[in-house]
Structure formats: C-alpha cells, structure tokens
Design a protein around this motif. Structure first.
Motif, PDB file in Angstrom:
ATOM      1  N   ARG A   1     -20.950  -7.625   1.363  1.00 40.13           N
ATOM      2  CA  ARG A   1     -21.831  -7.562   2.528  1.00 40.13           C
ATOM      3  C   ARG A   1     -21.383  -6.533   3.563  1.00 40.13           C
ATOM      4  O   ARG A   1     -22.206  -5.975   4.271  1.00 40.13           O
ATOM      5  CB  ARG A   1     -21.934  -8.939   3.180  1.00 40.13           C
ATOM      6  CG  ARG A   1     -22.960  -9.788   2.511  1.00 40.13           C
ATOM      7  CD  ARG A   1     -23.187 -11.075   3.274  1.00 40.13           C
ATOM      8  NE  ARG A   1     -23.013 -12.161   2.327  1.00 40.13           N
ATOM      9  CZ  ARG A   1     -22.157 -13.153   2.433  1.00 40.13           C
ATOM     10  NH1 ARG A   1     -21.394 -13.256   3.494  1.00 40.13           N
ATOM     11  NH2 ARG A   1     -22.072 -14.076   1.517  1.00 40.13           N
ATOM     12  N   ARG A   2     -20.112  -6.313   3.700  1.00 42.96           N
ATOM     13  CA  ARG A   2     -19.582  -5.366   4.680  1.00 42.96           C
ATOM     14  C   ARG A   2     -19.094  -4.116   3.979  1.00 42.96           C
ATOM     15  O   ARG A   2     -18.248  -4.183   3.096  1.00 42.96           O
ATOM     16  CB  ARG A   2     -18.414  -5.987   5.430  1.00 42.96           C
ATOM     17  CG  ARG A   2     -18.805  -7.109   6.300  1.00 42.96           C
ATOM     18  CD  ARG A   2     -18.839  -6.565   7.683  1.00 42.96           C
ATOM     19  NE  ARG A   2     -19.063  -7.621   8.647  1.00 42.96           N
ATOM     20  CZ  ARG A   2     -19.769  -7.430   9.713  1.00 42.96           C
ATOM     21  NH1 ARG A   2     -20.306  -6.263   9.929  1.00 42.96           N
ATOM     22  NH2 ARG A   2     -19.938  -8.396  10.569  1.00 42.96           N
ATOM     23  N   ARG A   3     -19.625  -2.986   4.357  1.00 45.84           N
ATOM     24  CA  ARG A   3     -19.277  -1.718   3.696  1.00 45.84           C
ATOM     25  C   ARG A   3     -17.787  -1.409   3.825  1.00 45.84           C
ATOM     26  O   ARG A   3     -17.145  -1.040   2.848  1.00 45.84           O
ATOM     27  CB  ARG A   3     -20.111  -0.580   4.272  1.00 45.84           C
ATOM     28  CG  ARG A   3     -19.839   0.741   3.611  1.00 45.84           C
ATOM     29  CD  ARG A   3     -20.907   1.751   3.974  1.00 45.84           C
ATOM     30  NE  ARG A   3     -20.618   3.060   3.477  1.00 45.84           N
ATOM     31  CZ  ARG A   3     -20.779   3.458   2.217  1.00 45.84           C
ATOM     32  NH1 ARG A   3     -21.205   2.604   1.321  1.00 45.84           N
ATOM     33  NH2 ARG A   3     -20.520   4.691   1.849  1.00 45.84           N
ATOM     34  N   ALA A   4     -17.234  -1.551   5.014  1.00 47.29           N
ATOM     35  CA  ALA A   4     -15.815  -1.230   5.215  1.00 47.29           C
ATOM     36  C   ALA A   4     -14.926  -2.158   4.392  1.00 47.29           C
ATOM     37  O   ALA A   4     -13.947  -1.715   3.779  1.00 47.29           O
ATOM     38  CB  ALA A   4     -15.456  -1.330   6.690  1.00 47.29           C
ATOM     39  N   LEU A   5     -15.267  -3.430   4.359  1.00 50.52           N
ATOM     40  CA  LEU A   5     -14.481  -4.385   3.583  1.00 50.52           C
ATOM     41  C   LEU A   5     -14.603  -4.099   2.085  1.00 50.52           C
ATOM     42  O   LEU A   5     -13.613  -4.158   1.344  1.00 50.52           O
ATOM     43  CB  LEU A   5     -14.924  -5.815   3.898  1.00 50.52           C
ATOM     44  CG  LEU A   5     -14.117  -6.938   3.259  1.00 50.52           C
ATOM     45  CD1 LEU A   5     -12.657  -6.829   3.657  1.00 50.52           C
ATOM     46  CD2 LEU A   5     -14.678  -8.285   3.660  1.00 50.52           C
ATOM     47  N   HIS A   6     -15.801  -3.751   1.642  1.00 48.36           N
ATOM     48  CA  HIS A   6     -16.003  -3.451   0.229  1.00 48.36           C
ATOM     49  C   HIS A   6     -15.255  -2.186  -0.169  1.00 48.36           C
ATOM     50  O   HIS A   6     -14.647  -2.119  -1.246  1.00 48.36           O
ATOM     51  CB  HIS A   6     -17.491  -3.315  -0.084  1.00 48.36           C
ATOM     52  CG  HIS A   6     -17.790  -3.315  -1.547  1.00 48.36           C
ATOM     53  ND1 HIS A   6     -18.774  -2.532  -2.095  1.00 48.36           N
ATOM     54  CD2 HIS A   6     -17.240  -3.990  -2.584  1.00 48.36           C
ATOM     55  CE1 HIS A   6     -18.806  -2.726  -3.396  1.00 48.36           C
ATOM     56  NE2 HIS A   6     -17.882  -3.597  -3.717  1.00 48.36           N
ATOM     57  N   LEU A   7     -15.272  -1.190   0.695  1.00 52.69           N
ATOM     58  CA  LEU A   7     -14.528   0.044   0.420  1.00 52.69           C
ATOM     59  C   LEU A   7     -13.026  -0.241   0.364  1.00 52.69           C
ATOM     60  O   LEU A   7     -12.321   0.251  -0.521  1.00 52.69           O
ATOM     61  CB  LEU A   7     -14.844   1.103   1.470  1.00 52.69           C
ATOM     62  CG  LEU A   7     -14.231   2.475   1.236  1.00 52.69           C
ATOM     63  CD1 LEU A   7     -14.734   3.059  -0.082  1.00 52.69           C
ATOM     64  CD2 LEU A   7     -14.566   3.400   2.387  1.00 52.69           C
ATOM     65  N   SER A   8     -12.542  -1.070   1.281  1.00 48.42           N
ATOM     66  CA  SER A   8     -11.128  -1.456   1.257  1.00 48.42           C
ATOM     67  C   SER A   8     -10.797  -2.221  -0.019  1.00 48.42           C
ATOM     68  O   SER A   8      -9.732  -2.035  -0.611  1.00 48.42           O
ATOM     69  CB  SER A   8     -10.794  -2.328   2.465  1.00 48.42           C
ATOM     70  OG  SER A   8     -11.046  -1.639   3.651  1.00 48.42           O
ATOM     71  N   TRP A   9     -11.703  -3.085  -0.422  1.00 48.98           N
ATOM     72  CA  TRP A   9     -11.529  -3.853  -1.660  1.00 48.98           C
ATOM     73  C   TRP A   9     -11.417  -2.899  -2.848  1.00 48.98           C
ATOM     74  O   TRP A   9     -10.542  -3.045  -3.697  1.00 48.98           O
ATOM     75  CB  TRP A   9     -12.724  -4.793  -1.833  1.00 48.98           C
ATOM     76  CG  TRP A   9     -12.698  -5.628  -3.063  1.00 48.98           C
ATOM     77  CD1 TRP A   9     -13.129  -5.273  -4.304  1.00 48.98           C
ATOM     78  CD2 TRP A   9     -12.219  -6.965  -3.181  1.00 48.98           C
ATOM     79  NE1 TRP A   9     -12.966  -6.295  -5.185  1.00 48.98           N
ATOM     80  CE2 TRP A   9     -12.406  -7.356  -4.519  1.00 48.98           C
ATOM     81  CE3 TRP A   9     -11.671  -7.874  -2.293  1.00 48.98           C
ATOM     82  CZ2 TRP A   9     -12.057  -8.615  -4.991  1.00 48.98           C
ATOM     83  CZ3 TRP A   9     -11.327  -9.128  -2.763  1.00 48.98           C
ATOM     84  CH2 TRP A   9     -11.511  -9.482  -4.094  1.00 48.98           C
ATOM     85  N   GLN A  10     -12.301  -1.903  -2.901  1.00 52.55           N
ATOM     86  CA  GLN A  10     -12.277  -0.949  -3.999  1.00 52.55           C
ATOM     87  C   GLN A  10     -10.992  -0.126  -4.001  1.00 52.55           C
ATOM     88  O   GLN A  10     -10.421   0.132  -5.064  1.00 52.55           O
ATOM     89  CB  GLN A  10     -13.489  -0.017  -3.920  1.00 52.55           C
ATOM     90  CG  GLN A  10     -14.777  -0.691  -4.310  1.00 52.55           C
ATOM     91  CD  GLN A  10     -15.965   0.243  -4.240  1.00 52.55           C
ATOM     92  OE1 GLN A  10     -16.024   1.121  -3.386  1.00 52.55           O
ATOM     93  NE2 GLN A  10     -16.908   0.051  -5.148  1.00 52.55           N
TER      94      GLN A  10
END
Length: 163
Positions: free
Chosen positions: A52-61
């Motif tokens: 849901r959160r772009r920054a969190l998803h990018l960090s996850w990746q």
C-alpha cells in the motif's frame, strides 16, 4: 501499479494495488480479464500493508534484494569451497523470486530444464550409455592405479625419490 499520476486521488506516498488478472476481476470496459498463459503467480509476494505504501514497498524490495544477494554470494563462494553451492544459489534466487518477476521467470526456466534433464536421464538408452561410460572410466582409473602400484608400491607421489 498506479502512482496517482492518472487523476486518481490519494495521499502522497500511496499506490493503488492492482490484483492479478484472471482472478475474477473485470477491466475498465467491464469485460472479464484473463491472465496470459504462464503468468499465474508472477509479481510481488509482499504483504498487502507493505504494498500500500510506495516507500515501504521500495524499502521491502531493497531488503529482499540485499538478502538474496548475500545468499547468492555465499553460494558462489561455496562453489569452490566445501558446501552446497548450487543449492544456496537457488535458495537466493527463490528469495529474489518473492519480489522480482525476472527471478520468478529464471526459476521457472531452471525447473523446466531440470525436469527435462531428469526425464532424459531416465531414458533406457541414456542410462545404458552412462553406465557404459562409467565402467570404462573405472577400468581406466583401475589400470592407472595398478601401473602406479606396480612401479612404486604404496609410496605417496611426494615421497618418491627416484623416478
């Protein structure tokens, strides 16, 4: 993935999550969406709250990439050293495949090739050929070992003084 640039309003840093086609969704025209053959299950396996959160998803990746890279690097180090190098490399690829489509496709290709090789290895002609080559190789090694023992006895090569 929608980043909010096409007129859909949302808070900054949020993205809309698009479900995979073929699971009963309809497209913009109301028609049933169909998944392309072989595309089932492709994409990120991150939890929904992360997506849901772009920054969190990018960090996850980034985290998944770094962990996968460390595992693959450990596998590469294990290739010449003792350890299950290829198994660890494929484990790292599996970690990457939880987040990256290219890694999922590489794993699918690898599984397909391994299955094909296993099927070829079970072919009676191939098994007979492999058995014949193994016996020939063992006979050659046995003859060379016999020549060495006849000439030098049980002395180690580095202990032989007169050759």
């Amino acid at each position: 993935m929608n980043t909010g640039s096409d007129g859909i309003e949302g808070r900054p840093g949020e993205v809309a999550v698009v479900e995979e086609a073929g699971a009963g969704e309809t497209d913009a025209d109301g028609a049933k969406a169909e998944a392309a053959p072989g595309d089932e299950g492709l994409g990120s396996k991150a939890p929904a709250f992360v997506k849901r959160r772009r920054a969190l998803h990018l960090s996850w990746q980034v985290g998944v990439f770094v962990i996968g890279l460390a595992v693959v690097a450990a596998g590469v180090v294990m290739l010449p050293l003792p350890g299950p190098g290829w198994v660890v490399i494929f484990a790292g690829m599996a970690i990457w495949a939880t987040e990256f489509v290219w890694a999922q496709l590489v794993l699918r290709w690898t599984k397909r090739k391994v299955t094909e090789a296993a099927q070829r290895a079970l072919d009676p002609k191939v098994r007979r050929r492999n058995l014949t080559l193994t016996v020939i190789g063992l006979v050659i090694v046995g003859v060379l070992a016999g020549i060495y023992l006849y000439k030098f006895g049980f002395a180690m090569p580095w202990n032989i003084e007169n050759q």
